[in-house]
Design a protein around this motif. Structure first.
Motif, PDB file in Angstrom:
ATOM      1  N   ALA A 188      43.716  46.873  43.697  1.00 55.18           N
ATOM      2  CA  ALA A 188      42.445  47.351  43.287  1.00 55.18           C
ATOM      3  C   ALA A 188      41.704  46.800  42.147  1.00 55.18           C
ATOM      4  O   ALA A 188      40.477  46.707  41.938  1.00 55.18           O
ATOM      5  CB  ALA A 188      42.397  48.631  43.447  1.00 55.18           C
ATOM      6  N   GLU A 189      42.598  47.102  40.790  1.00 54.78           N
ATOM      7  CA  GLU A 189      41.884  46.316  39.701  1.00 54.78           C
ATOM      8  C   GLU A 189      41.401  45.300  39.677  1.00 54.78           C
ATOM      9  O   GLU A 189      40.493  45.010  38.510  1.00 54.78           O
ATOM     10  CB  GLU A 189      42.961  47.243  38.485  1.00 54.78           C
ATOM     11  N   LYS A 190      42.835  44.660  40.576  1.00 53.84           N
ATOM     12  CA  LYS A 190      42.597  42.880  40.387  1.00 53.84           C
ATOM     13  C   LYS A 190      41.328  42.497  40.818  1.00 53.84           C
ATOM     14  O   LYS A 190      40.163  41.891  40.163  1.00 53.84           O
ATOM     15  CB  LYS A 190      43.138  42.221  41.186  1.00 53.84           C
ATOM     16  N   ALA A 191      40.965  43.418  42.062  1.00 52.80           N
ATOM     17  CA  ALA A 191      39.556  43.117  42.257  1.00 52.80           C
ATOM     18  C   ALA A 191      38.591  43.171  41.960  1.00 52.80           C
ATOM     19  O   ALA A 191      37.046  42.473  41.434  1.00 52.80           O
ATOM     20  CB  ALA A 191      39.240  44.005  44.129  1.00 52.80           C
ATOM     21  N   LYS A 192      38.767  44.822  41.032  1.00 52.91           N
ATOM     22  CA  LYS A 192      38.001  45.241  39.807  1.00 52.91           C
ATOM     23  C   LYS A 192      36.865  44.036  38.532  1.00 52.91           C
ATOM     24  O   LYS A 192      35.990  44.218  37.943  1.00 52.91           O
ATOM     25  CB  LYS A 192      37.852  46.138  39.206  1.00 52.91           C
ATOM     26  N   THR A 193      38.053  42.852  38.718  1.00 53.28           N
ATOM     27  CA  THR A 193      37.604  42.707  37.528  1.00 53.28           C
ATOM     28  C   THR A 193      37.177  41.026  37.234  1.00 53.28           C
ATOM     29  O   THR A 193      36.411  40.526  37.270  1.00 53.28           O
ATOM     30  CB  THR A 193      39.192  41.123  37.176  1.00 53.28           C
ATOM     31  N   PHE A 194      36.283  40.914  38.977  1.00 54.82           N
ATOM     32  CA  PHE A 194      35.362  39.731  39.268  1.00 54.82           C
ATOM     33  C   PHE A 194      34.033  40.183  38.415  1.00 54.82           C
ATOM     34  O   PHE A 194      33.961  41.531  38.325  1.00 54.82           O
ATOM     35  CB  PHE A 194      35.649  40.497  40.910  1.00 54.82           C
ATOM     36  N   PRO A 195      33.769  39.259  37.344  1.00 54.17           N
ATOM     37  CA  PRO A 195      32.464  39.534  36.269  1.00 54.17           C
ATOM     38  C   PRO A 195      31.550  40.044  36.999  1.00 54.17           C
ATOM     39  O   PRO A 195      30.047  38.907  36.929  1.00 54.17           O
ATOM     40  CB  PRO A 195      32.743  38.468  35.890  1.00 54.17           C
ATOM     41  N   PHE A 196      31.040  40.684  37.642  1.00 52.45           N
ATOM     42  CA  PHE A 196      29.912  41.038  38.267  1.00 52.45           C
ATOM     43  C   PHE A 196      29.617  42.561  36.997  1.00 52.45           C
ATOM     44  O   PHE A 196      30.489  43.015  36.919  1.00 52.45           O
ATOM     45  CB  PHE A 196      29.756  41.926  39.400  1.00 52.45           C
ATOM     46  N   PRO A 197      28.869  42.048  36.182  1.00 51.20           N
ATOM     47  CA  PRO A 197      28.943  43.109  34.913  1.00 51.20           C
ATOM     48  C   PRO A 197      28.611  44.589  35.539  1.00 51.20           C
ATOM     49  O   PRO A 197      27.277  44.497  36.092  1.00 51.20           O
ATOM     50  CB  PRO A 197      27.302  42.936  34.161  1.00 51.20           C
ATOM     51  N   ALA A 198      29.595  45.321  34.456  1.00 52.77           N
ATOM     52  CA  ALA A 198      29.289  46.771  34.872  1.00 52.77           C
ATOM     53  C   ALA A 198      28.032  47.421  34.191  1.00 52.77           C
ATOM     54  O   ALA A 198      27.326  47.868  35.252  1.00 52.77           O
ATOM     55  CB  ALA A 198      30.591  47.172  34.166  1.00 52.77           C
ATOM     56  N   ASP A 199      27.205  46.989  34.234  1.00 52.06           N
ATOM     57  CA  ASP A 199      25.584  47.323  33.888  1.00 52.06           C
ATOM     58  C   ASP A 199      24.569  47.618  34.340  1.00 52.06           C
ATOM     59  O   ASP A 199      23.323  47.585  34.377  1.00 52.06           O
ATOM     60  CB  ASP A 199      25.401  47.408  32.303  1.00 52.06           C
TER      61      ASP A 199
END
Length: 584
Positions: free
Chosen positions: A64-75
């Motif tokens: 799951a954490e790897k998927a969250k590293t995709f560089p879609f800006p958090a803001d």
């Protein structure tokens, strides 16, 4: 082509569903070989939304954490925006902090994981690494096209051709799962038909690089943009990485052929406005369809993902439904292969997953009709008071109509295997949508209620040839531990989710401080060699939501049975429950 020895499970198709199945089987100690006719590279991602449920599987798999590293800006806003063009008028907007609406930021989430933006070209690599992490148990064979499939009483044989060398090799497995997409070779070879609405429309996806669009438009940032002209909605545009990659989807056309580049360029210039520079990376014409396989099983051969259900992407149900297929089938194949699953277990795959597939594809088709619901609006672009009033009315109505697609936890998380042959049903029904554990004081739930009211009051009712699910069943979701439902998530005192205890073998939740005995279940599980863990939970909120002292949860995280005791000391009732849950 590597090793040619027999394996437990053959998998045809190396997209996200096939990779998820290979990884889950490998994690369970089952050997499998996957065959994909392409090189596995994704030149134009067909999906970019991962549902809460799929993220829960990723959490169990440790990715799951790897998927969250995709560089879609958090803001970067995940807003849905309705407009005439980037150089025109904004008609309406539905604002989101994150794809899931920000519930995970309020502490009122129904899942330990958020929905996520992660396009297929990134997500497939994560699933591929997960599958390969199991070493020799999992074999991934790319550029290997399956050309023949046959089965007998002992197993399945396939013939595949190495597209690089031209060599043909036969492989043998106990079972085969077809994850080879909407045009499934295996499904056709088995003579399994498909039914449904069939053809819906022609669409063209265009992948674009454009770095300065947001900087040069007065339209505020968002994730997906819907372009409305006097002819109605004619295209959408998604901000794939929140930076410079976009996907434009153009509706219409009369032939499934690649449109001329100049035609595509003209459409994009209409959407983006004059003076915006962009580069077309790829053009993909396709036919939008709704079809469901008449059967999910033919002997030792099973269908999963798009091979079993073809859907409009409106709602993002395709891959996510397919990965849930894979998880359901994986533990059942494992149980049979390891000797603790009975003869009825594999039959339950179709009984459980086919109704879920139908529910998803039909909801997606309704969403398509909502997307196209504006119709012709002459005068929409007029720079007059009448034009302004028309734009306000169209924007308000369209934004309200589309709310059903954005608030859809009832589809993603709320499916229940009520008629499953391996779940022990209850006579007492659970509270329906909109009532139950989240109805009081939950700000996220109240937002869902408010959006439902707006949708019903201001949206355009559709005239369809079928009866849709009640809107509350889609837009509202109350967690339930009734048999057949996904076991509810709640945070425990040690910081873990209730779901973090699930996913291996069966789990028996023992709820409350009373110390309810579990010896009967433990003896019955040992007798049948069924993997069973005992988890004791005393948190009052969990006990209240699960409603019983004992809750038996399957390896896929769905409830098999619940009750306040397991019968007499002889263990006969516990044995019957476990035999039912394992298809004995």
């Amino acid at each position: 082509m590597g090793d040619t020895k027999p394996v437990d499970v053959l998998i045809v198709g190396g997209g996200p569903v096939g990779l998820a199945l290979a990884g889950d089987l490998g994690a369970r100690g089952v050997s499998c070989a996957l065959f994909e006719k392409t090189d596995g590279a994704i030149r134009q991602p067909k999906m970019d939304g991962i549902s809460n449920r799929t993220m829960e599987f990723c959490r169990r798999w440790g990715v799951a954490e790897k998927a969250k590293t995709f560089p879609f800006p958090a803001d970067h806003p995940n807003d849905m925006v309705y407009l005439t063009g980037f150089d025109g008028y904004e008609l309406g907007r539905e604002s989101f902090v994150r794809p899931s609406g920000g519930a995970e930021l309020s502490g009122a989430e129904v899942s330990p994981e958020p929905r996520l933006r992660c396009p297929q070209n990134f997500f497939d690599l994560i699933l591929r690494d997960f599958a390969r992490s199991h070493g020799a148990r999992v074999s991934l064979n790319y550029e290997c096209e399956v050309t023949a499939v046959a089965q007998d009483g002992e197993g399945v044989s396939l013939t595949c051709r190495d597209n690089r060398s031209g060599e043909s090799v036969e492989r043998r497995g106990r079972y085969l799962v077809a994850c080879d997409g909407g045009g499934s070779f295996v499904r056709e070879a088995m003579g399994i038909g498909m039914t449904g609405l069939g053809f819906l429309n022609y669409s063209t996806n265009v992948l674009i690089r454009c770095s300065d669009l947001i900087a040069r438009t007065h339209i505020l940032p968002g994730y997906r943009f819907f372009f409305v002209g006097e002819e109605g909605v004619w295209a959408t545009c998604s901000h794939i990485n929140g930076q410079d990659i976009w996907r434009v989807q153009i509706f219409g056309g009369s032939e499934a052929c690649k449109p001329a580049p100049e035609e595509v360029e003209a459409k994009i210039r209409r959407a983006f406005g004059a003076g915006i520079e962009f580069e077309i990376l790829d053009i993909l014409p396709w036919q939008r369809k709704e079809l469901l396989a008449d059967r999910y099983r033919a002997g030792r051969i099973f269908l999963a993902g798009d091979a079993a259900h073809i859907t409009s992407p409106t709602g993002g149900f395709g891959m996510n439904t397919g990965i849930a297929d894979a998880v359901d089938l994986s533990w059942k194949l494992t149980a049979v292969l390891q000797g603790w699953g009975g003869p009825a277990l594999l039959d339950s795959y179709e009984a459980e997953r086919r109704p879920v597939g139908f529910r998803a594809i039909r909801e997606a088709s309704g969403n398509l009709y909502r997307t196209l619901s504006v119709g012709e609006v002459p005068g929409l672009l007029a720079q007059t008071p009448e034009g302004a009033r028309l734009r306000a009315r169209v924007g308000r109505t369209y934004a309200a109509t589309m709310l059903r697609e954005w608030y859809k936890n009832g589809i993603d998380l709320g499916y229940v295997y009520r008629n499953s042959p391996i779940c022990v049903a209850e006579e007492e029904a659970e509270p329906g949508p909109g009532r139950g554990a989240r109805a009081e004081g939950d700000p996220t739930f109240l937002r869902e209620w408010q959006r439902l009211v707006v949708h019903e009051a201001n949206g355009t009712p559709l005239k369809l040839d079928w009866r849709e699910l009640p809107v509350a069943e889609v837009m509202l979701f109350s967690q339930s531990a009734e048999p057949g439902a996904r076991a509810p998530h709640l945070w425990l005192g040690d910081g873990r989710s209730t779901l973090d205890h699930l996913g291996g073998g069966f789990v028996l939740f023992v709820l409350g401080p009373g110390g309810t005995g579990t010896a009967a279940f433990e003896r019955a599980a040992a007798e049948r060699r069924i993997p069973l863990d005992i988890v004791r939970i005393v948190e009052p909120a969990v006990c209240e939501l699960y409603r019983r002292k004992l809750v038996l949860i399957r390896p896929d995280g769905h409830v098999a049975w619940r009750g306040d005791d397991c019968g007499g000391a002889d263990g006969a009732q516990a044995l019957r429950i476990l035999e039912r849950a394992t298809g004995a």
